[in-house]
Design a protein around this motif. Structure first.
Motif, PDB file in Angstrom:
ATOM      1  N   GLU A  98       0.029   9.105  -0.307  1.00 54.08           N
ATOM      2  CA  GLU A  98      -0.773   9.839   0.661  1.00 54.08           C
ATOM      3  C   GLU A  98      -0.801  11.302   0.270  1.00 54.08           C
ATOM      4  N   ARG A 123      -5.994   3.639   2.730  1.00 53.81           N
ATOM      5  CA  ARG A 123      -6.331   4.199   1.415  1.00 53.81           C
ATOM      6  C   ARG A 123      -6.725   3.123   0.415  1.00 53.81           C
ATOM      7  N   ASN A 124      -6.450   1.861   0.748  1.00 55.65           N
ATOM      8  CA  ASN A 124      -6.776   0.763  -0.151  1.00 55.65           C
ATOM      9  C   ASN A 124      -8.258   0.405   0.010  1.00 55.65           C
ATOM     10  N   LEU A 144       0.474   3.397  -2.858  1.00 56.05           N
ATOM     11  CA  LEU A 144      -0.648   4.325  -2.935  1.00 56.05           C
ATOM     12  C   LEU A 144      -0.215   5.590  -2.211  1.00 56.05           C
ATOM     13  N   ASP A 166      -8.447   7.843  -2.554  1.00 61.10           N
ATOM     14  CA  ASP A 166      -8.250   9.277  -2.786  1.00 61.10           C
ATOM     15  C   ASP A 166      -8.338   9.621  -4.266  1.00 61.10           C
ATOM     16  N   GLU A 167      -8.009   8.646  -5.111  1.00 64.82           N
ATOM     17  CA  GLU A 167      -8.022   8.922  -6.549  1.00 64.82           C
ATOM     18  C   GLU A 167      -9.364   8.607  -7.187  1.00 64.82           C
ATOM     19  N   THR A 212      -6.673   1.729 -10.441  1.00 61.14           N
ATOM     20  CA  THR A 212      -6.260   2.028  -9.068  1.00 61.14           C
ATOM     21  C   THR A 212      -7.376   1.622  -8.119  1.00 61.14           C
ATOM     22  N   ASN A 242      -6.982   3.175  -4.966  1.00 65.20           N
ATOM     23  CA  ASN A 242      -6.752   4.205  -3.959  1.00 65.20           C
ATOM     24  C   ASN A 242      -8.000   5.075  -3.850  1.00 65.20           C
ATOM     25  N   GLU A 273       0.816  -1.204   0.000  1.00 67.20           N
ATOM     26  CA  GLU A 273       0.000   0.000   0.000  1.00 67.20           C
ATOM     27  C   GLU A 273       0.848   1.251   0.000  1.00 67.20           C
TER      28      GLU A 273
END
Lengths: 169, 104
Positions: free
Chosen positions: A87, B30-31, A85, B97-98, B93, B95, A82
């Motif tokens: 931040e 975030r995952n 990914l 956030d994306e 992705t 994530n 992770e």
């Protein structure tokens, strides 16, 4: 201390430890494996509460089916660590820890207020209705309509999953 | 015969701790898949509360409710993972956030 109390403390500590490791682990596959440990711990606690049927269903459905699905998807997507990914906002993480701490405090304060008529020990009937036989009788006598509704829900979920995951032309 | 030394509040506190760990995971990770597993853990801690109350109050309805929660959680997990696969196919992705296509 009785053997049940010792078992409870051991299982409670291992459940909390595996949950923490699950949240703090960077690798998603390891997270899922710690989650399975957590589900087994909860199944043992259900057994301590004389809920045999729920304990078996917990292992079969959660540790067996749902977690295999998660592992399958993680390995299908080939995500890796992770840390890849990125931040964006680091202050969000601090706020998140503070908020969760407040939730925990609130919950524990709410629990520690003594309830009126709160029973001190597990009811003597608990052994009777935890078995598969009595849960089944209850399901098919008083809860037949919700039971059938859940079967329709699962059918709708199957159809929805096939439609969502299908490759678009 | 069925007397244990563990009072009801111990089970409730264990459930509260597991719920809060689930909240930490949902808010900090975030995952998208891990966020999803944390939601499952929050559902599980509520199940523990239901089973504990059911056993202590001598009422089987709590365990029936847990059964339904598990069925709904299974449906939710399957649908959610399908959505994650569909998003991954489009944006490459997971994530969260994306993934802001629905953000106002």
């Amino acid at each position: 201390m009785s053997i049940e109390a010792i078992l409870f403390y051991l299982i409670a500590i291992s459940a909390i430890t595996s949950a923490l490791l699950m949240v703090l682990q960077k690798n998603p596959v390891k997270s899922v494996l710690f989650m399975i440990v957590n589900f087994f711990c909860l199944a043992v606690i259900y057994l301590l509460l004389h809920a045999q049927f729920i304990a078996i269903v917990q292992i079969l459905v959660y540790a067996g089916a749902i977690m295999v699905l998660f592992l399958f998807v993680i390995m299908l997507l080939n995500l890796g660590n992770e840390s890849l990914l990125k931040e964006k906002y680091n202050y969000k993480r601090t706020i998140a820890y503070i908020l969760s701490g407040i939730i925990l405090l609130e919950l524990i304060i709410g629990i520690s207020i003594p309830l009126n008529n709160s029973p001190a020990q597990i009811s003597a009937d608990a052994v009777k209705f935890g078995s598969v036989e009595s849960i089944g009788a209850e399901l098919f006598q008083n809860y037949l309509l919700p039971f059938e509704a859940v079967s329709v829900l699962l059918l709708a979920a199957i159809v929805g999953v096939v439609v969502l995951a299908k490759k678009r032309k | 015969m069925n007397i244990t030394e563990i009072p009801l509040s111990y089970y409730l506190v264990l459930s509260a701790i597991l719920f809060s760990i689930g909240v930490v995971g949902v808010l900090t990770r975030r995952n998208a898949i891990i966020v999803f597993i944390c939601i499952e853990m929050m559902l599980n801690s509520v199940n523990l509360t239901l089973v504990a109350f059911s056993a202590f109050l001598g009422n089987p309805n709590g365990q029936i409710l847990v059964f339904f929660v598990m069925a709904v959680a299974a449906a939710e997990a399957a649908i959610g993972l399908a959505i994650i696969i569909a998003i991954f196919r489009n944006k490459m992705t997971v994530n969260i956030d994306e993934i802001n296509i629905m953000k106002w």
